[in-house]
Scaffold this active site. Sequence first.
Site: not given
Length: 311
Positions: A15-16, A45, A188, A226, A245, A258, A284
């Site tokens: 939980t953020d 999650a 990454n 990225g 991308t 994620d 991407n």
Amino acid sequence: MTEEVDVVVVGSCMTDLVSQAPRLPKAGETIHGHRFFIGFGGKGANQCIQAARLGAKTAMVCKVGKDFFGDNYIQNFKDSGVSTAFVEQTGEAATGAASIIVNDAGENAIVIVAGANMLLGKEELQRAQAALEKAKVVVCQLEVSPDTSLKALQMAQQNHVKTIFNPAPAISDLHADFYKASDVFCCNESEAELLTGCPVASVEDAGRVGLELLKRGCASVIITLGPQGCVVLQSKDPAPKHVPTTKVTSVDTTGAGDSFIGALAFYIAHYPTMPLEEMARRANLIAAVSVQTTGTQTSYPFKKDLPTELF
């Protein structure tokens, strides 16, 4: 649970608790912030929710506390169409939480308390065994005990289930068996650097580091870069392939990795004959949609909101 699932994610729920303030407070100081919100996070999650939003039948194997946040998280999974048959609640620890302060410059200070996530172990995997062995894809990361992640990958692989392993947050002394248990090893640039000791500052660097990871026993490696897309390498064709991308204006990159992995799991489950580079290209583009909106799971696109050529 009798219904078959395509994608099983073994991993974390957090939980953020996010406070936005003009600046980060000093030790002993109290300052006024201007916004507070509670978000759903945790790498496992997040990946599961993105796969579900694209149309995969998903199940989450995780542990939350017997508390307000745990109850809320289970409801969040249900609202997203994720099976909660293997989401267990414990009274021995609180639901994982991240206290995040973000200043006006976008810099942050974060305290993570893994809590119940660290109690996810072999017993829970045994209870989820049928799902792990019948899925099309099993996804793991390192926000739960590494032993639990490795065991889940091995259970899947022994039953010819495709495995995706995301070594995040990265640990420098990753057990060698993780490489052999990974059909797709996806990290990454900073994680790749920590694992190999080689800096990744360019597409060429990523290719070199990818070859090193392949040598350790992975069937394939994807290094995400990225805005530069990703680099894909496969043991049957080890030449690094750069998959660029699309250029977008990024608002919030939280959880983009994620989103990429959740999308990749969806494609492996639903389009098993599609070339890995094509899956990565589409993943991407989905991750690029997620960075154009604030929030983590709230920024993940649904199938209905994406161009039909991605499906």
